[in-house]
Design a protein around this motif. Structure first.
Motif, PDB file in Angstrom:
ATOM      1  N   ALA A 264      38.893  34.935  31.271  1.00 22.23           N
ATOM      2  CA  ALA A 264      39.135  36.343  31.577  1.00 22.23           C
ATOM      3  C   ALA A 264      37.820  37.072  31.842  1.00 22.23           C
ATOM      4  O   ALA A 264      37.765  38.042  32.607  1.00 22.23           O
ATOM      5  CB  ALA A 264      39.888  37.016  30.435  1.00 22.23           C
ATOM      6  N   GLY A 265      36.741  36.592  31.223  1.00 22.97           N
ATOM      7  CA  GLY A 265      35.431  37.193  31.480  1.00 22.97           C
ATOM      8  C   GLY A 265      34.981  36.973  32.910  1.00 22.97           C
ATOM      9  O   GLY A 265      34.392  37.860  33.532  1.00 22.97           O
ATOM     10  N   VAL A 266      35.286  35.785  33.466  1.00 26.98           N
ATOM     11  CA  VAL A 266      34.973  35.509  34.867  1.00 26.98           C
ATOM     12  C   VAL A 266      35.782  36.423  35.776  1.00 26.98           C
ATOM     13  O   VAL A 266      35.290  36.937  36.781  1.00 26.98           O
ATOM     14  CB  VAL A 266      35.264  34.033  35.207  1.00 26.98           C
ATOM     15  CG1 VAL A 266      35.005  33.753  36.687  1.00 26.98           C
ATOM     16  CG2 VAL A 266      34.410  33.113  34.339  1.00 26.98           C
ATOM     17  N   ALA A 267      37.043  36.656  35.414  1.00 23.48           N
ATOM     18  CA  ALA A 267      37.928  37.494  36.220  1.00 23.48           C
ATOM     19  C   ALA A 267      37.400  38.917  36.339  1.00 23.48           C
ATOM     20  O   ALA A 267      37.629  39.597  37.343  1.00 23.48           O
ATOM     21  CB  ALA A 267      39.332  37.502  35.631  1.00 23.48           C
ATOM     22  N   SER A 268      36.700  39.394  35.320  1.00 20.20           N
ATOM     23  CA  SER A 268      36.199  40.766  35.346  1.00 20.20           C
ATOM     24  C   SER A 268      35.164  40.978  36.437  1.00 20.20           C
ATOM     25  O   SER A 268      34.842  42.122  36.792  1.00 20.20           O
ATOM     26  CB  SER A 268      35.587  41.132  33.985  1.00 20.20           C
ATOM     27  OG  SER A 268      34.454  40.320  33.718  1.00 20.20           O
ATOM     28  N   LEU A 269      34.628  39.894  37.003  1.00 24.84           N
ATOM     29  CA  LEU A 269      33.607  39.991  38.054  1.00 24.84           C
ATOM     30  C   LEU A 269      34.201  39.980  39.454  1.00 24.84           C
ATOM     31  O   LEU A 269      33.478  40.151  40.435  1.00 24.84           O
ATOM     32  CB  LEU A 269      32.609  38.831  37.919  1.00 24.84           C
ATOM     33  CG  LEU A 269      31.928  38.658  36.554  1.00 24.84           C
ATOM     34  CD1 LEU A 269      31.049  37.409  36.542  1.00 24.84           C
ATOM     35  CD2 LEU A 269      31.107  39.896  36.213  1.00 24.84           C
ATOM     36  N   MET A 270      35.515  39.764  39.564  1.00 24.76           N
ATOM     37  CA  MET A 270      36.162  39.654  40.874  1.00 24.76           C
ATOM     38  C   MET A 270      36.639  41.031  41.332  1.00 24.76           C
ATOM     39  O   MET A 270      36.657  41.980  40.576  1.00 24.76           O
ATOM     40  CB  MET A 270      37.339  38.684  40.815  1.00 24.76           C
ATOM     41  CG  MET A 270      37.036  37.431  40.057  1.00 24.76           C
ATOM     42  SD  MET A 270      36.675  35.914  40.913  1.00 24.76           S
ATOM     43  CE  MET A 270      37.600  35.756  42.313  1.00 24.76           C
ATOM     44  N   GLY A 271      37.072  41.092  42.599  1.00 24.48           N
ATOM     45  CA  GLY A 271      37.530  42.359  43.177  1.00 24.48           C
ATOM     46  C   GLY A 271      38.994  42.624  42.870  1.00 24.48           C
ATOM     47  O   GLY A 271      39.424  42.559  41.730  1.00 24.48           O
ATOM     48  N   SER A 272      39.766  42.954  43.925  1.00 24.16           N
ATOM     49  CA  SER A 272      41.197  43.209  43.780  1.00 24.16           C
ATOM     50  C   SER A 272      41.869  42.031  43.078  1.00 24.16           C
ATOM     51  O   SER A 272      41.770  40.894  43.521  1.00 24.16           O
ATOM     52  CB  SER A 272      41.841  43.414  45.153  1.00 24.16           C
ATOM     53  OG  SER A 272      43.246  43.378  45.062  1.00 24.16           O
ATOM     54  N   ILE A 273      42.531  42.315  41.964  1.00 27.81           N
ATOM     55  CA  ILE A 273      43.115  41.265  41.153  1.00 27.81           C
ATOM     56  C   ILE A 273      44.130  40.429  41.936  1.00 27.81           C
ATOM     57  O   ILE A 273      44.106  39.197  41.912  1.00 27.81           O
ATOM     58  CB  ILE A 273      43.796  41.876  39.908  1.00 27.81           C
ATOM     59  CG1 ILE A 273      42.748  42.513  38.990  1.00 27.81           C
ATOM     60  CG2 ILE A 273      44.572  40.822  39.149  1.00 27.81           C
ATOM     61  CD1 ILE A 273      41.818  41.532  38.348  1.00 27.81           C
ATOM     62  N   LEU A 274      45.026  41.086  42.662  1.00 28.32           N
ATOM     63  CA  LEU A 274      46.082  40.380  43.381  1.00 28.32           C
ATOM     64  C   LEU A 274      45.505  39.449  44.443  1.00 28.32           C
ATOM     65  O   LEU A 274      45.842  38.271  44.524  1.00 28.32           O
ATOM     66  CB  LEU A 274      47.047  41.376  44.015  1.00 28.32           C
ATOM     67  CG  LEU A 274      48.248  40.782  44.753  1.00 28.32           C
ATOM     68  CD1 LEU A 274      49.140  40.008  43.791  1.00 28.32           C
ATOM     69  CD2 LEU A 274      49.046  41.879  45.449  1.00 28.32           C
ATOM     70  N   GLN A 275      44.613  39.964  45.291  1.00 25.43           N
ATOM     71  CA  GLN A 275      44.052  39.147  46.368  1.00 25.43           C
ATOM     72  C   GLN A 275      43.184  38.026  45.806  1.00 25.43           C
ATOM     73  O   GLN A 275      43.229  36.897  46.299  1.00 25.43           O
ATOM     74  CB  GLN A 275      43.231  40.017  47.320  1.00 25.43           C
ATOM     75  CG  GLN A 275      42.580  39.208  48.443  1.00 25.43           C
ATOM     76  CD  GLN A 275      41.911  40.074  49.492  1.00 25.43           C
ATOM     77  OE1 GLN A 275      42.358  41.182  49.780  1.00 25.43           O
ATOM     78  NE2 GLN A 275      40.810  39.594  50.049  1.00 25.43           N
ATOM     79  N   ALA A 276      42.387  38.326  44.798  1.00 23.91           N
ATOM     80  CA  ALA A 276      41.518  37.303  44.223  1.00 23.91           C
ATOM     81  C   ALA A 276      42.337  36.160  43.623  1.00 23.91           C
ATOM     82  O   ALA A 276      41.990  34.985  43.776  1.00 23.91           O
ATOM     83  CB  ALA A 276      40.615  37.927  43.156  1.00 23.91           C
ATOM     84  N   ALA A 277      43.441  36.501  42.963  1.00 28.38           N
ATOM     85  CA  ALA A 277      44.283  35.477  42.354  1.00 28.38           C
ATOM     86  C   ALA A 277      44.898  34.572  43.412  1.00 28.38           C
ATOM     87  O   ALA A 277      44.884  33.340  43.290  1.00 28.38           O
ATOM     88  CB  ALA A 277      45.377  36.128  41.513  1.00 28.38           C
ATOM     89  N   LEU A 278      45.449  35.169  44.469  1.00 27.99           N
ATOM     90  CA  LEU A 278      46.055  34.375  45.530  1.00 27.99           C
ATOM     91  C   LEU A 278      45.003  33.561  46.284  1.00 27.99           C
ATOM     92  O   LEU A 278      45.292  32.470  46.773  1.00 27.99           O
ATOM     93  CB  LEU A 278      46.821  35.287  46.495  1.00 27.99           C
ATOM     94  CG  LEU A 278      48.036  36.003  45.905  1.00 27.99           C
ATOM     95  CD1 LEU A 278      48.715  36.864  46.956  1.00 27.99           C
ATOM     96  CD2 LEU A 278      49.030  35.013  45.314  1.00 27.99           C
ATOM     97  N   SER A 279      43.797  34.085  46.392  1.00 25.42           N
ATOM     98  CA  SER A 279      42.714  33.343  47.054  1.00 25.42           C
ATOM     99  C   SER A 279      42.384  32.066  46.294  1.00 25.42           C
ATOM    100  O   SER A 279      42.207  30.992  46.884  1.00 25.42           O
ATOM    101  CB  SER A 279      41.461  34.218  47.173  1.00 25.42           C
ATOM    102  OG  SER A 279      41.693  35.336  47.994  1.00 25.42           O
ATOM    103  N   ILE A 280      42.295  32.174  44.970  1.00 22.23           N
ATOM    104  CA  ILE A 280      41.993  30.999  44.141  1.00 22.23           C
ATOM    105  C   ILE A 280      43.073  29.942  44.298  1.00 22.23           C
ATOM    106  O   ILE A 280      42.811  28.749  44.472  1.00 22.23           O
ATOM    107  CB  ILE A 280      41.852  31.418  42.663  1.00 22.23           C
ATOM    108  CG1 ILE A 280      40.552  32.205  42.468  1.00 22.23           C
ATOM    109  CG2 ILE A 280      41.872  30.200  41.748  1.00 22.23           C
ATOM    110  CD1 ILE A 280      40.386  32.781  41.079  1.00 22.23           C
ATOM    111  N   VAL A 281      44.335  30.395  44.268  1.00 19.98           N
ATOM    112  CA  VAL A 281      45.459  29.466  44.425  1.00 19.98           C
ATOM    113  C   VAL A 281      45.386  28.763  45.781  1.00 19.98           C
ATOM    114  O   VAL A 281      45.576  27.551  45.882  1.00 19.98           O
ATOM    115  CB  VAL A 281      46.797  30.218  44.283  1.00 19.98           C
ATOM    116  CG1 VAL A 281      47.959  29.306  44.669  1.00 19.98           C
ATOM    117  CG2 VAL A 281      46.973  30.729  42.867  1.00 19.98           C
TER     118      VAL A 281
END
Length: 608
Positions: free
Chosen positions: A401-418
């Motif tokens: 979750a600490g890594v996630a705090s460094l990313m941008g838009s949560i929705l787009q970043a999540a789908l990008s990783i997938v």
């Protein structure tokens, strides 16, 4: 007054009571399943619910896993800023559900696997299986970290609860009922959590309709604000969302989730019949339609209320992902307990996804890494191993979750990783399932090349964000704010005409390669893996390889199997057992020995 900016109310006692009550009920349901099945300590019971689940609870669980806190918070914000194009994902869900149900489910079900990556060893070799499993673990840990971070950020904004305190609490609750209850606890808590999440969306839409004097006015405001221009047929792959990026890219993206992702595969192979497994995906498809419709309409409701005073532009919130929580406290604070219901909805989404991820991570670790090395475990040892790994992966996800705090838009970043990681793996499965020519050398090289390309474009896009002329954010206003910073300006990120470009620090690839729509990351990895994999296979003697087991490939008979979904109940007990052999319990986990035991038990019952 709602929609005019400024500070909003915070949680009251009843909100905390409702929030805590729903979370405790969810955790309690998981513990109940653990106690109820305390005599069943086998790995199959823990990881696959004894392969006894039916279609409806599994379908609701599949949908609830999709409805993470990212969906609850990110999708309405997406519709608010970019319009209703996200609704087109309904087409992607239909394509994905059909392909998964008719092609992937029969294959996995026929092979009787526990880990989806067992197939890679059967079809190619163990090394490729371990690579596939490792990629899944990395992807899931990163994604789950984002899932935990999203609602924690929202809770911090509207309740004042400590951000990291919420993160740790989320992980601990999930660890408890995953560790004790296994997959059955996960599925049944998912059912409750889905109901809570949908109720949260309905509460927002209903109160918005009251404030705006009807759903028709909300729809009209969305139309006038350009939020309903969903059908953009521009074929430019650099455009963030068009009809083609969503339907083509979205279909491949979601196939990489539902067709081969262990978190989802583990659910439908837990069904007691193939018919139930297939039906769970079609019921899930309807659930996804309902979910995305409510989420998008919540975003349109939010735009109708804030059309003259955008909270983000006005400085009332620090990130667009806090828009929906801000709206909830703005329009529902007058109804004690309702804001608590919404927060529980977002939090439930997180619990659902995180618990699913933990259980799936345990499954692949045990099946792919532990058992091949040492198989002489007792049932009790396996149970302790599963529980220990649940605790370990829960801690890992909290850390991510600490890594996630460094990313941008949560929705787009999540789908990008997938998309970046799932796309190449999907390509590997497809060449294995459809092409006898594909061999292990071609599969390995193709997957690695596909992964490198996907990561290159994905990481580049994260560093050099596409400019607004590619992402098409719609205009917002703060002219109606009571405490607006400016009565005439709009921020650069909302300008549809004058993008902010800094050519002196952006490389040439930033305007082309790195601007590729994030929805095309998955198709890029899939197609690259398939093309390179087949070419390498051909040049390394793939056509001459020994004959392979036909069960490893898709069969025509796989496409018509609803006959195995039957609710008929023969009158005689002996007939019912015989019917179960053919119709009721065709899961490969059911052996002849088990059926003989069942028949003996039933015979004893009739004597009594």
């Amino acid at each position: 007054m709602a929609g005019t900016g400024g500070d909003v109310a915070s949680f009251v006692v009843w909100d905390y009571v409702v929030f805590a009550g729903i979370i405790l009920v969810a955790a309690g349901l998981g513990l109940f399943q653990a106690i109820r099945g305390r005599k069943e300590t086998s790995g199959a019971e823990f990881l696959l619910a004894g392969r006894q689940m039916t279609a409806v609870p599994v379908a609701l669980s599949l949908t609830a896993s999709f409805m993470s806190g990212i969906t609850v918070i990110g999708t309405p914000a997406e519709a608010y800023r970019f319009g209703a194009e996200f609704w087109l994902f309904g087409i992607s869900y239909a394509i994905m559900s059909t392909v998964t149900a008719e092609i992937f489910v029969p294959l996995f079900y026929r092979l009787g696997i526990t880990s989806a990556y067992e197939y890679l060893e059967m079809r190619f070799n163990r090394f490729i299986r371990l690579i596939g499993t490792t990629m899944y673990i990395i992807q899931t840990a990163l994604y789950t970290g984002m899932v935990i971070y999203a609602p924690a950020l929202a809770l911090n904004q509207i309740t004042g609860l400590d951000l990291w305190g919420v993160l740790v609490a989320t992980g601990v609750v999930c660890i408890i009922y995953c560790t004790l209850g296994g997959l059955k606890a996960v599925i049944w808590t998912d059912v409750l959590q889905m109901v809570v999440m949908l109720a949260g969306f309905v509460a927002v839409i209903a109160q918005g309709a009251v404030l705006q004097k009807g759903l028709g006015n909300i729809w009209e405001d969305a139309y006038n604000g350009g939020r309903l221009n969903a059908f953009d047929f521009d074929p430019d792959p650099l455009r963030r969302h068009t009809f083609w990026t969503i339907v083509i890219g979205g279909s491949v993206l979601w196939m990489s989730v539902y067709s081969i992702n262990q978190s989802q595969v583990q659910r439908y192979i837990s069904c007691k019949t193939l018919g139930h497994a297939k039906m769970s995906l079609y019921v899930n498809m309807v659930g996804l339609w309902v979910t995305v419709s409510l989420a998008v309409f919540s975003g349109l409701t939010m735009f109708s209320i804030y059309k003259k005073c955008d909270p983000f532009t006005n400085g009332d919130i620090s990130t667009p992902d806090q828009l929906l929580p801000y709206l909830v406290m703005d329009i529902l604070a007058a109804y004690p307990g309702i804001p608590g219901l919404f927060v529980a909805a977002a939090y439930s989404g997180t619990l659902s996804t995180v618990s699913s991820s933990i259980n799936a991570l345990v499954a692949v670790t045990v099946e792919d890494f532990v058992f091949p090395l040492y198989k002489n475990f007792t049932d009790k040892q396996v149970s302790w191993l599963n529980m220990g790994l649940s605790v370990f992966f829960g801690a890992v996800c909290i850390g991510m979750a600490g890594v996630a705090s460094l990313m941008g838009s949560i929705l787009q970043a999540a789908l990008s990783i997938v998309g970046m990681i799932g796309g190449p793996v999907l390509g590997l499965y497809l060449i294995g399932m459809f092409f006898h020519t594909a061999n292990s050398k071609g599969g390995l090289v193709g997957m690695l090349v596909g992964l490198v390309l996907s990561l290159w474009v994905g990481i580049g896009a994260q560093i050099y964000q596409p400019t607004p002329d590619k992402t098409d954010p719609l205009p917002l206003s703060i002219v109606g704010c009571n405490n607006s910073l400016s009565s005439t300006t709009t921020p650069p990120w909302t300008s549809p005409v004058t993008p902010t470009i800094t050519p002196d620090v952006r490389p040439v690839l930033a305007e082309t390669w790195y601007s590729l729509s994030y929805l095309y990351f998955a198709p890029l990895g899939t197609l690259t893996t398939m093309i390179i994999g087949l070419l390498v296979s051909i040049f390394t003697g793939g056509c001459k390889q020994e004959k392979l087991n036909p069960d490893l490939f898709v069969k025509k008979s796989d496409l018509i199997c609803f006959s195995c979904f039957s609710d008929s109940e023969p009158s005689d007990i002996t007939e019912k057992v015989a019917a179960d052999r053919q119709l009721g319990a065709d899961n490969p986990a059911f052996t002849d020995i088990q059926f003989d035991e069942i028949h003996a038990d039933l015979s004893d019952t009739t004597k009594l």
